[in-house]
Design an enzyme around this catalytic site. Sequence first.
Site, PDB file in Angstrom:
ATOM      1  N   ASP A   8       0.870  -1.168   0.000  1.00  0.00           N
ATOM      2  CA  ASP A   8       0.000   0.000   0.000  1.00  0.00           C
ATOM      3  C   ASP A   8       0.912   1.223   0.000  1.00  0.00           C
ATOM      4  O   ASP A   8       2.133   1.103  -0.157  1.00  0.00           O
ATOM      5  CB  ASP A   8      -0.979  -0.017   1.178  1.00  0.00           C
ATOM      6  CG  ASP A   8      -0.320   0.146   2.537  1.00  0.00           C
ATOM      7  OD1 ASP A   8       0.925   0.266   2.616  1.00  0.00           O
ATOM      8  OD2 ASP A   8      -1.048   0.155   3.553  1.00  0.00           O
ATOM      9  N   CYS A  65       2.939  -3.234   4.108  1.00  0.00           N
ATOM     10  CA  CYS A  65       2.061  -2.124   4.470  1.00  0.00           C
ATOM     11  C   CYS A  65       2.704  -1.428   5.662  1.00  0.00           C
ATOM     12  O   CYS A  65       3.862  -1.703   5.974  1.00  0.00           O
ATOM     13  CB  CYS A  65       0.627  -2.578   4.736  1.00  0.00           C
ATOM     14  SG  CYS A  65       0.380  -3.676   6.140  1.00  0.00           S
ATOM     15  N   GLY A  66       2.016  -0.554   6.319  1.00  0.00           N
ATOM     16  CA  GLY A  66       2.615   0.192   7.421  1.00  0.00           C
ATOM     17  C   GLY A  66       3.153  -0.694   8.525  1.00  0.00           C
ATOM     18  O   GLY A  66       4.305  -0.585   8.930  1.00  0.00           O
ATOM     19  N   THR A  67       2.307  -1.594   9.020  1.00  0.00           N
ATOM     20  CA  THR A  67       2.722  -2.495  10.098  1.00  0.00           C
ATOM     21  C   THR A  67       2.918  -3.929   9.626  1.00  0.00           C
ATOM     22  O   THR A  67       3.540  -4.718  10.321  1.00  0.00           O
ATOM     23  CB  THR A  67       1.666  -2.527  11.219  1.00  0.00           C
ATOM     24  OG1 THR A  67       0.445  -3.040  10.666  1.00  0.00           O
ATOM     25  CG2 THR A  67       1.468  -1.156  11.842  1.00  0.00           C
ATOM     26  N   MET A  71      -1.884  -6.622   5.754  1.00  0.00           N
ATOM     27  CA  MET A  71      -1.516  -7.483   4.628  1.00  0.00           C
ATOM     28  C   MET A  71      -1.477  -8.945   5.040  1.00  0.00           C
ATOM     29  O   MET A  71      -1.902  -9.817   4.276  1.00  0.00           O
ATOM     30  CB  MET A  71      -0.157  -7.070   4.052  1.00  0.00           C
ATOM     31  CG  MET A  71      -0.177  -5.779   3.268  1.00  0.00           C
ATOM     32  SD  MET A  71      -1.118  -5.906   1.737  1.00  0.00           S
ATOM     33  CE  MET A  71      -0.418  -4.508   0.860  1.00  0.00           C
ATOM     34  N   HIS A  98      10.598 -24.097   8.658  1.00  0.00           N
ATOM     35  CA  HIS A  98       9.612 -24.934   9.347  1.00  0.00           C
ATOM     36  C   HIS A  98       8.194 -24.793   8.808  1.00  0.00           C
ATOM     37  O   HIS A  98       7.406 -25.740   8.916  1.00  0.00           O
ATOM     38  CB  HIS A  98       9.591 -24.609  10.842  1.00  0.00           C
ATOM     39  CG  HIS A  98      10.769 -25.143  11.577  1.00  0.00           C
ATOM     40  ND1 HIS A  98      10.846 -25.106  12.949  1.00  0.00           N
ATOM     41  CD2 HIS A  98      11.923 -25.724  11.155  1.00  0.00           C
ATOM     42  CE1 HIS A  98      12.000 -25.646  13.327  1.00  0.00           C
ATOM     43  NE2 HIS A  98      12.663 -26.022  12.251  1.00  0.00           N
ATOM     44  N   ARG A 109       6.716   0.716   8.192  1.00  0.00           N
ATOM     45  CA  ARG A 109       6.916   1.716   9.243  1.00  0.00           C
ATOM     46  C   ARG A 109       7.508   1.099  10.508  1.00  0.00           C
ATOM     47  O   ARG A 109       7.659   1.782  11.516  1.00  0.00           O
ATOM     48  CB  ARG A 109       5.585   2.397   9.573  1.00  0.00           C
ATOM     49  CG  ARG A 109       5.039   3.221   8.433  1.00  0.00           C
ATOM     50  CD  ARG A 109       3.698   3.833   8.771  1.00  0.00           C
ATOM     51  NE  ARG A 109       3.239   4.692   7.690  1.00  0.00           N
ATOM     52  CZ  ARG A 109       1.969   5.008   7.477  1.00  0.00           C
ATOM     53  NH1 ARG A 109       1.022   4.542   8.280  1.00  0.00           N
ATOM     54  NH2 ARG A 109       1.640   5.789   6.474  1.00  0.00           N
ATOM     55  N   HIS A 133       7.885 -31.197   9.431  1.00  0.00           N
ATOM     56  CA  HIS A 133       7.247 -29.909   9.144  1.00  0.00           C
ATOM     57  C   HIS A 133       6.260 -30.028   7.978  1.00  0.00           C
ATOM     58  O   HIS A 133       5.225 -29.378   7.969  1.00  0.00           O
ATOM     59  CB  HIS A 133       8.305 -28.845   8.864  1.00  0.00           C
ATOM     60  CG  HIS A 133       9.317 -28.755   9.956  1.00  0.00           C
ATOM     61  ND1 HIS A 133       8.990 -28.344  11.233  1.00  0.00           N
ATOM     62  CD2 HIS A 133      10.634 -29.052   9.973  1.00  0.00           C
ATOM     63  CE1 HIS A 133      10.068 -28.379  11.985  1.00  0.00           C
ATOM     64  NE2 HIS A 133      11.087 -28.811  11.249  1.00  0.00           N
TER      65      HIS A 133
END
Length: 146
Positions: A8, A65-67, A71, A98, A109, A133
């Site tokens: 974004d 994206c920001g954090t 997403m 794994h 960000r 796994h």
Amino acid sequence: MKIAIGSDHAGFELKEKIKAFLEDFGHNVLDLGCYSKESVDYPEFGVKVAQAVLNKEAERGILICGTGLGMSMVANRFRGIRAALCHELFTTKMARLHNDANVLVLGGRVIGEALALEMVKVFIDTPFGGGRHERRIKLIDELTKE
């Protein structure tokens, strides 16, 4: 390797740097947007990358994206997508080793450029460990059929 990438507006600058980094190492990058810092809605780009991976248009995906939270929520709605929101190298490596993560999610960000590029390299270079796994990945698919 062919890698789908999307972001974004908050992840746009980091996406552009990651894209150049991947291309410098000879990877084929499928840029699914966004294409500027103008405000956009992240779900549109999360869906595009998830679908590209599922449709085998790309072997792996990267979302920013920001954090990274939004997403990762979008991408993980798709059966067969194993999107890993990572903030450092160890979880990035373990997500591949794994969990056979096929999408790396980053917070533009949250982490700096140098770390993000190292994480991308680890994500691309680390193989899936298989074995016990693989059984667990299949169990996830079986338990989440609906």
